[in-house]
Motif scaffolding. Sequence first.
Motif, short mmCIF file in Angstrom:
data_model
loop_
_atom_site.label_atom_id
_atom_site.label_comp_id
_atom_site.label_asym_id
_atom_site.label_seq_id
_atom_site.Cartn_x
_atom_site.Cartn_y
_atom_site.Cartn_z
N ALA A 9 0.80 -1.22 0.00
CA ALA A 9 0.00 0.00 0.00
C ALA A 9 0.84 1.27 0.00
N SER A 10 2.16 1.14 0.11
CA SER A 10 3.01 2.32 0.26
C SER A 10 2.95 3.25 -0.95
N THR A 11 2.71 2.71 -2.14
CA THR A 11 2.62 3.53 -3.34
C THR A 11 1.20 3.58 -3.91
N ALA A 12 0.24 3.02 -3.18
CA ALA A 12 -1.13 2.93 -3.70
C ALA A 12 -1.86 4.25 -3.57
N GLU A 13 -2.71 4.52 -4.54
CA GLU A 13 -3.60 5.68 -4.47
C GLU A 13 -4.98 5.29 -3.99
N LEU A 14 -5.24 3.99 -3.90
CA LEU A 14 -6.53 3.51 -3.44
C LEU A 14 -6.35 2.16 -2.77
N ALA A 15 -7.09 1.91 -1.71
CA ALA A 15 -7.07 0.61 -1.04
C ALA A 15 -8.48 0.04 -1.02
N VAL A 16 -8.58 -1.23 -1.42
CA VAL A 16 -9.85 -1.95 -1.34
C VAL A 16 -9.80 -2.83 -0.10
N VAL A 17 -10.63 -2.52 0.90
CA VAL A 17 -10.69 -3.30 2.14
C VAL A 17 -11.92 -4.19 2.06
N LEU A 18 -11.69 -5.49 2.14
CA LEU A 18 -12.77 -6.47 1.98
C LEU A 18 -13.32 -6.88 3.33
N VAL A 19 -14.64 -7.03 3.41
CA VAL A 19 -15.33 -7.44 4.64
C VAL A 19 -16.33 -8.53 4.29
N ASP A 20 -16.38 -9.57 5.11
CA ASP A 20 -17.39 -10.62 4.97
C ASP A 20 -18.70 -10.09 5.54
N ALA A 21 -19.74 -10.07 4.74
CA ALA A 21 -21.03 -9.51 5.18
C ALA A 21 -21.58 -10.23 6.40
N ARG A 22 -21.21 -11.50 6.58
CA ARG A 22 -21.71 -12.26 7.73
C ARG A 22 -21.01 -11.86 9.03
N ASN A 23 -19.77 -11.38 8.92
CA ASN A 23 -18.97 -11.06 10.11
C ASN A 23 -18.89 -9.57 10.40
N GLY A 24 -19.08 -8.74 9.38
CA GLY A 24 -19.00 -7.31 9.57
C GLY A 24 -17.58 -6.84 9.82
N VAL A 25 -17.46 -5.66 10.43
CA VAL A 25 -16.16 -5.06 10.72
C VAL A 25 -15.53 -5.80 11.90
N VAL A 26 -14.37 -6.41 11.64
CA VAL A 26 -13.67 -7.18 12.67
C VAL A 26 -12.32 -6.51 12.96
N GLU A 27 -11.57 -7.10 13.87
CA GLU A 27 -10.29 -6.52 14.28
C GLU A 27 -9.36 -6.29 13.10
#
Length: 447
Positions: A116-134
Amino acid sequence: MSTTQADTTQEATATSLLRFATAGSVDDGKSTLVGRLLHDSKSVLADQLEAVEHASRNRGQEAPDLALLTDGLRAEREQGITIDVAYRYFATPRRRFILADTPGHVQYTRNMVTGASTAELAVVLVDARNGVVEQTRRHAAVAALLRVPHVVLAVNKMDLVEYAEPVFAAIAAEFTAYAASLGVKDVVAVPISALAGDNVVEPSAHMDWYGGPTLLEHLETVPVGSDPSVEPARFPVQYVIRPQTEEHPDYRGYAGQLASGVLRVGDPVTVLPSGHTTTVAGIDALGRETDIAWAPQSVTVRLADDLDISRGDLIAAGSVPVPTKDIEATVSHLYERPLRAGDKVLLKHTTRTVRALVKEITYRIDIDTLEQRSGAEGLNVNDIGHVVLRTAEPLALDGYSDNRRTGSFLLIDPADGTTLTAGMAGEAFETVRTTDAPDASEEEDWV
């Protein structure tokens, strides 16, 4: 599509390039998402797809497992996980892409930092069954730490929650609030099913309640880069060119890549760390003279005065950083051997490498809670912390929050050249509280 989206779509062309990184917890379906993105955008060669189909049949699967398009290491295929950062290159009629597929495991946090050091965008994936986790919060924190300008929350496996809008809305609201607390200003949430292909490349027929773009449409139209004209010019000198030929007896040029901003002939500039001032007398690009250069062009700059300039010096215009030997920075430790106070290292900043001493490790950041662990004895692999460094020679660093190129550096083992630590000048997050630092180590002859 809104008017703003339509205008942005028209601006995006096949010549523009977007660097983006993907991150997600284990089994959130990240490799499947990347595989689906490549497959449905027609970016997979026929022999690659045939190999995936063959491997899938050998594993007893009727349909091709698109995750195998990205899990290239044998260990990854055997375990069904992503271990290393995999870079993928693909293109659509609108834009070219460099994708850094980063691991989801906690022990591979350093790999996400690298990707991610040179990225202009990050796609963060989440499992809909678990939601936002640690791990979701950790990935958001790393994206904020690295000042990634755009973040996409991809809520995956919507097919397993019956494509329910309230499930998506609750996850999107929780993540957006957390990202905002870290200083992330641009978050777009997209409900998807990577396995079924919903809202990845093609719009979903199962989520008519969602009126936003598909993931690929957003990637194709998100603004790329920043306006160089509003940034101060930074030109690290990589090479001094003095041909001393009959044709060019007095030619003296300074070659390198413009890290940020715009340089024009006639611009007043300051050479750092010496502080000498002069003006730009000429700019050569691709063997021809030009009146202007902008980041990230590689050019040769000629100055009006003969100054003592060598590799590693910085030609700066606009607001000028103050050279210093004392550097406070947020760092991510990448190497198995811990980084400790008193360690002698080499610090590489743009084209300049100097000796440095780790004076203090002020604190380690708990990336899950953003709390400080003050008085840290050292930083272990994957740790993120705050350090104080003393360099043998002054360096002209911008704050990382102001300039990702000239605000970043690497710490290197002077014995064998191993990269130890990635550094970002300044504080990590506004939300991290300042605590009393331990006494600094005594400086040694190293610096």
